[in-house]
Design a protein around this motif. Structure first.
Motif, PDB file in Angstrom:
ATOM      1  N   GLN A 142       0.834  -1.198   0.000  1.00 40.62           N
ATOM      2  CA  GLN A 142       0.000   0.000   0.000  1.00 40.62           C
ATOM      3  C   GLN A 142       0.871   1.252   0.000  1.00 40.62           C
ATOM      4  OE1 GLN A 142      -2.731  -0.420   3.359  1.00 40.62           O
ATOM      5  NE2 GLN A 142      -4.295  -1.219   1.973  1.00 40.62           N
ATOM      6  N   TYR A 143       0.472   2.196  -0.832  1.00 36.77           N
ATOM      7  CA  TYR A 143       1.140   3.486  -0.909  1.00 36.77           C
ATOM      8  C   TYR A 143       0.070   4.567  -0.842  1.00 36.77           C
ATOM      9  CZ  TYR A 143       5.060   0.815  -2.917  1.00 36.77           C
ATOM     10  OH  TYR A 143       6.069  -0.096  -3.154  1.00 36.77           O
ATOM     11  N   THR A 144       0.457   5.752  -0.395  1.00 42.87           N
ATOM     12  CA  THR A 144      -0.495   6.855  -0.419  1.00 42.87           C
ATOM     13  C   THR A 144      -0.692   7.309  -1.861  1.00 42.87           C
ATOM     14  OG1 THR A 144       1.154   8.601  -0.185  1.00 42.87           O
ATOM     15  CG2 THR A 144       0.258   7.641   1.854  1.00 42.87           C
ATOM     16  N   VAL A 145      -1.842   7.906  -2.119  1.00 47.21           N
ATOM     17  CA  VAL A 145      -2.118   8.458  -3.445  1.00 47.21           C
ATOM     18  C   VAL A 145      -1.037   9.463  -3.823  1.00 47.21           C
ATOM     19  CG1 VAL A 145      -3.720   9.919  -4.755  1.00 47.21           C
ATOM     20  CG2 VAL A 145      -4.601   8.066  -3.318  1.00 47.21           C
ATOM     21  N   LYS A 146      -0.608  10.256  -2.848  1.00 50.94           N
ATOM     22  CA  LYS A 146       0.398  11.273  -3.127  1.00 50.94           C
ATOM     23  C   LYS A 146       1.713  10.650  -3.561  1.00 50.94           C
ATOM     24  CE  LYS A 146       2.632  15.397  -1.229  1.00 50.94           C
ATOM     25  NZ  LYS A 146       2.796  16.265  -0.031  1.00 50.94           N
ATOM     26  N   ASP A 147       2.148   9.572  -2.896  1.00 48.00           N
ATOM     27  CA  ASP A 147       3.407   8.930  -3.275  1.00 48.00           C
ATOM     28  C   ASP A 147       3.324   8.328  -4.676  1.00 48.00           C
ATOM     29  OD1 ASP A 147       5.010   9.533  -1.093  1.00 48.00           O
ATOM     30  OD2 ASP A 147       4.394   7.767   0.053  1.00 48.00           O
ATOM     31  N   VAL A 148       2.191   7.720  -4.999  1.00 46.05           N
ATOM     32  CA  VAL A 148       2.039   7.137  -6.338  1.00 46.05           C
ATOM     33  C   VAL A 148       2.001   8.242  -7.393  1.00 46.05           C
ATOM     34  CG1 VAL A 148       0.622   5.652  -7.802  1.00 46.05           C
ATOM     35  CG2 VAL A 148       0.838   5.155  -5.366  1.00 46.05           C
ATOM     36  N   TYR A 149       1.326   9.341  -7.075  1.00 45.91           N
ATOM     37  CA  TYR A 149       1.294  10.491  -7.984  1.00 45.91           C
ATOM     38  C   TYR A 149       2.694  11.053  -8.207  1.00 45.91           C
ATOM     39  CZ  TYR A 149       0.884  15.487  -9.070  1.00 45.91           C
ATOM     40  OH  TYR A 149       1.055  16.734  -9.600  1.00 45.91           O
ATOM     41  N   ARG A 150       3.477  11.195  -7.155  1.00 46.99           N
ATOM     42  CA  ARG A 150       4.842  11.697  -7.296  1.00 46.99           C
ATOM     43  C   ARG A 150       5.675  10.747  -8.159  1.00 46.99           C
ATOM     44  NH1 ARG A 150       7.408  14.875  -3.427  1.00 46.99           N
ATOM     45  NH2 ARG A 150       8.919  13.234  -3.015  1.00 46.99           N
ATOM     46  N   GLN A 151       5.438   9.452  -8.020  1.00 46.73           N
ATOM     47  CA  GLN A 151       6.169   8.485  -8.828  1.00 46.73           C
ATOM     48  C   GLN A 151       5.800   8.633 -10.309  1.00 46.73           C
ATOM     49  OE1 GLN A 151       6.134   5.361 -10.453  1.00 46.73           O
ATOM     50  NE2 GLN A 151       8.127   4.574  -9.839  1.00 46.73           N
ATOM     51  N   LEU A 152       4.548   9.016 -10.561  1.00 50.01           N
ATOM     52  CA  LEU A 152       4.105   9.266 -11.932  1.00 50.01           C
ATOM     53  C   LEU A 152       4.691  10.558 -12.483  1.00 50.01           C
ATOM     54  CD1 LEU A 152       2.124   8.946 -14.400  1.00 50.01           C
ATOM     55  CD2 LEU A 152       0.444  10.158 -13.012  1.00 50.01           C
ATOM     56  N   ALA A 153       4.553  11.652 -11.719  1.00 47.89           N
ATOM     57  CA  ALA A 153       4.915  12.977 -12.222  1.00 47.89           C
ATOM     58  C   ALA A 153       6.424  13.204 -12.289  1.00 47.89           C
ATOM     59  CB  ALA A 153       4.269  14.057 -11.355  1.00 47.89           C
ATOM     60  N   ILE A 154       7.176  12.587 -11.375  1.00 47.60           N
ATOM     61  CA  ILE A 154       8.620  12.798 -11.336  1.00 47.60           C
ATOM     62  C   ILE A 154       9.354  11.751 -12.173  1.00 47.60           C
ATOM     63  CG2 ILE A 154      10.660  12.868  -9.828  1.00 47.60           C
ATOM     64  CD1 ILE A 154       8.771  13.798  -7.565  1.00 47.60           C
ATOM     65  N   TYR A 155       8.951  10.489 -12.024  1.00 47.18           N
ATOM     66  CA  TYR A 155       9.699   9.390 -12.628  1.00 47.18           C
ATOM     67  C   TYR A 155       8.968   8.750 -13.807  1.00 47.18           C
ATOM     68  CZ  TYR A 155      13.108   5.555 -12.593  1.00 47.18           C
ATOM     69  OH  TYR A 155      14.107   4.675 -12.923  1.00 47.18           O
ATOM     70  N   SER A 156       7.794   9.279 -14.157  1.00 47.37           N
ATOM     71  CA  SER A 156       7.019   8.778 -15.289  1.00 47.37           C
ATOM     72  C   SER A 156       6.728   7.291 -15.163  1.00 47.37           C
ATOM     73  CB  SER A 156       7.759   9.046 -16.612  1.00 47.37           C
ATOM     74  OG  SER A 156       6.913   8.825 -17.714  1.00 47.37           O
ATOM     75  N   GLY A 157       6.405   6.850 -13.961  1.00 44.89           N
ATOM     76  CA  GLY A 157       6.212   5.431 -13.719  1.00 44.89           C
ATOM     77  C   GLY A 157       4.978   4.868 -14.401  1.00 44.89           C
ATOM     78  N   ASN A 158       5.180   3.855 -15.235  1.00 47.53           N
ATOM     79  CA  ASN A 158       4.042   3.169 -15.846  1.00 47.53           C
ATOM     80  C   ASN A 158       3.235   2.420 -14.793  1.00 47.53           C
ATOM     81  OD1 ASN A 158       4.670   4.005 -18.484  1.00 47.53           O
ATOM     82  ND2 ASN A 158       6.129   2.332 -18.737  1.00 47.53           N
ATOM     83  N   ASP A 159       3.947   1.846 -13.809  1.00 44.61           N
ATOM     84  CA  ASP A 159       3.252   1.161 -12.717  1.00 44.61           C
ATOM     85  C   ASP A 159       2.381   2.134 -11.932  1.00 44.61           C
ATOM     86  OD1 ASP A 159       5.483   2.498 -11.802  1.00 44.61           O
ATOM     87  OD2 ASP A 159       6.292   0.817 -10.643  1.00 44.61           O
ATOM     88  N   ALA A 160       2.892   3.335 -11.703  1.00 47.62           N
ATOM     89  CA  ALA A 160       2.130   4.351 -10.979  1.00 47.62           C
ATOM     90  C   ALA A 160       0.907   4.794 -11.773  1.00 47.62           C
ATOM     91  CB  ALA A 160       3.018   5.553 -10.670  1.00 47.62           C
ATOM     92  N   SER A 161       1.081   4.935 -13.079  1.00 50.84           N
ATOM     93  CA  SER A 161      -0.033   5.377 -13.925  1.00 50.84           C
ATOM     94  C   SER A 161      -1.179   4.376 -13.887  1.00 50.84           C
ATOM     95  CB  SER A 161       0.458   5.568 -15.362  1.00 50.84           C
ATOM     96  OG  SER A 161      -0.548   6.167 -16.150  1.00 50.84           O
ATOM     97  N   ILE A 162      -0.845   3.093 -13.960  1.00 53.20           N
ATOM     98  CA  ILE A 162      -1.884   2.057 -13.934  1.00 53.20           C
ATOM     99  C   ILE A 162      -2.528   1.987 -12.551  1.00 53.20           C
ATOM    100  CG2 ILE A 162      -2.274  -0.434 -14.059  1.00 53.20           C
ATOM    101  CD1 ILE A 162      -0.081  -0.434 -16.278  1.00 53.20           C
ATOM    102  N   ALA A 163      -1.720   2.093 -11.498  1.00 54.04           N
ATOM    103  CA  ALA A 163      -2.265   2.040 -10.142  1.00 54.04           C
ATOM    104  C   ALA A 163      -3.262   3.171  -9.917  1.00 54.04           C
ATOM    105  CB  ALA A 163      -1.128   2.120  -9.125  1.00 54.04           C
ATOM    106  N   LEU A 164      -2.955   4.351 -10.415  1.00 54.48           N
ATOM    107  CA  LEU A 164      -3.863   5.481 -10.256  1.00 54.48           C
ATOM    108  C   LEU A 164      -5.113   5.312 -11.119  1.00 54.48           C
ATOM    109  CD1 LEU A 164      -1.251   8.367 -10.181  1.00 54.48           C
ATOM    110  CD2 LEU A 164      -2.631   7.543  -8.262  1.00 54.48           C
TER     111      LEU A 164
END
Length: 449
Positions: free
Chosen positions: A123-145
């Motif tokens: 489990q991650y906070t929405v904010k941490d997953v968002y930061r992973q998307l916006a900073i690191y362009s994470g595909n995993d983060a994008s799908i999770a969101l």
């Protein structure tokens, strides 16, 4: 008689020749003026190797430069700007909260490409997953969101395409998934993602639409720039021992503070926005920078290398900042000589002074000449304006037309009543009608002579 005839004939011939000469000069002048505008549009700013490019003023949406800007091309991770938009909208409307936790699915954690930092079942906070998307362009983060917002990525894709229409993106733009990866590659993961292969086609985006999407993102949610401007961070913000992620955006102004390979690309005022790369898309980048209150949005698509996309972006932004400036054409609450007052019916007064409701500010070329490049038209409302009139009530419009290097720009604002006008009583209106009746008779009689 013949002398008179010949003299008259000669005058006619001379006048005809002069008319043709003047017409010829006018046509030449018009050609060169048109050619000048066209040359401004077609000037070489970026490399011929780029597939497309756009430079936009973030405040007005005015296009300052365009190359093949309406071609629908694979955007790679630049499509994640729509994922960011929908997430920020979900937080704003209370559907999700920043400190709310989401559980990472196997599909998200196993996703190929950038990211691969979120563990399945954790489990991650929405904010941490968002930061992973916006900073690191994470595909995993994008799908999770996407799964957190819509339940499945397929349903999220429907939201992406609906929002694209709502924001005014063209019909050429289409989203097939939340990441910008090729659907043909995702189909290899069909056991993990049974829904995504049901979405037909591939993600396509025009450079114009990428700029428009970026503009909507930073205008509606300016806080996005607080995150996209971060150069490096921990995957879990509250845990300094968690994995580090480095922003793919080498042009962030923050890189000036570091002595690394990105320092040479760091650009003054640049604080976002989204990189992208796949073999099909090439190297893409939507950037945004602000200097002296002027924010520009640049898009490059199909660059041949990672450094090239940033060098081409620098050319675009330099062109904008070096050749354009903000100019207020019409000030708010100002009286225009084109229309200082409008007529009203059934009022104590027959006219009311008017002023502009808001200002009109444009991005203009440094060689801007207001006398020749701008026309201002002020008109009252087409229907009768009847008292009572309140202060600030709309009674007309002002239209500004600017012949820019990239075409005609049209902006319109309201004309409003500067003061209130009460409705007149019946006796005042009766006396006014009598007066107008005799004035009309007098004018009619006067016109007979």
């Amino acid at each position: 008689m013949n002398k008179i005839f010949n003299k008259t004939k000669w005058k006619k011939i001379t006048a005809t020749v002069l008319i043709f000469q003047l017409l010829h000069m006018f046509l030449l002048s018009s050609f060169f003026q048109t050619h000048h505008v066209q040359a401004q549009t077609d000037i070489t700013v970026v490399s011929d190797e780029l597939k497309s490019a756009v430079l936009m003023d973030a405040m007005t949406g005015q296009i300052l430069y365009a190359k093949n800007a309406d071609a629908a091309l694979p955007p790679a991770s630049m499509s994640k700007m729509m994922t960011e938009y929908l997430l920020l909208e979900s937080v704003a409307n209370g559907q999700l909260a920043w400190e709310q936790t989401i559980t990472i699915s196997k599909y998200a954690s196993d996703m190929i490409g950038s990211g691969q930092q979120l563990a399945e079942g954790r489990q991650y906070t929405v904010k941490d997953v968002y930061r992973q998307l916006a900073i690191y362009s994470g595909n995993d983060a994008s799908i999770a969101l996407a799964e957190a917002i819509a339940g499945t990525e397929e349903q999220f894709v429907n939201m992406m395409n609906s929002k694209a229409k709502e924001l005014g993106l063209s019909d050429q733009t289409y989203f097939a998934n939340s990441t910008g990866l090729n659907n043909s590659e995702l189909r290899e993961y069909s056991a993990l993602a049974p829904n995504v292969p049901n979405v037909p086609g591939e993600t396509l985006l025009t450079a114009n639409d990428a700029a428009l999407l970026a503009r909507n993102l930073i205008v509606d949610f300016p806080e996005v720039l607080e995150t996209t401007s971060i150069t490096e961070a921990n995957v879990v913000e509250s845990d300094p021992t968690s994995l580090k992620m480095v922003n793919w955006n080498w042009m962030l102004e923050g890189w000036k503070e570091y002595n690394n390979n990105f320092t040479e690309f760091a650009y003054e005022g640049l604080d976002g926005l989204k990189t992208g790369h796949t073999d099909e898309a090439g190297y893409c980048f939507t950037g945004t920078a602000e200097r002296d209150g002027m924010r520009l949005i640049s898009v490059v698509m199909g660059a041949g290398s990672e450094p090239e996309r940033f060098r081409e972006t620098k050319k675009l932004l330099d062109y904008g900042f070096n050749n354009f400036e903000k100019k207020t054409i019409v000030k708010a609450k100002s009286t225009l000589e084109q229309l200082t007052e409008v007529e009203i019916k059934k009022g104590v007064e027959t006219k009311v002074p008017v002023v502009t409701e808001t200002s009109i500010t444009l991005l203009v070329g440094k060689q801007f000449d207001e006398a020749t490049d701008v026309t201002i038209e002020a008109v009252a409302l087409p229907e009768d304006i009847v008292a009572p009139i309140e202060t600030g009530q709309k009674v007309g419009t002002v239209t500004v037309k600017y012949t820019s290097p990239s075409g005609e720009i049209v902006e319109t604002v309201n004309l409003i009543a500067e003061e209130e006008v009460e409705k007149a009583g019946w006796f005042r209106l009766f006396l006014r009608a009598i007066k107008n009746f005799f004035v009309d008779i007098f004018e009619g009689v006067k016109n007979l002579f």
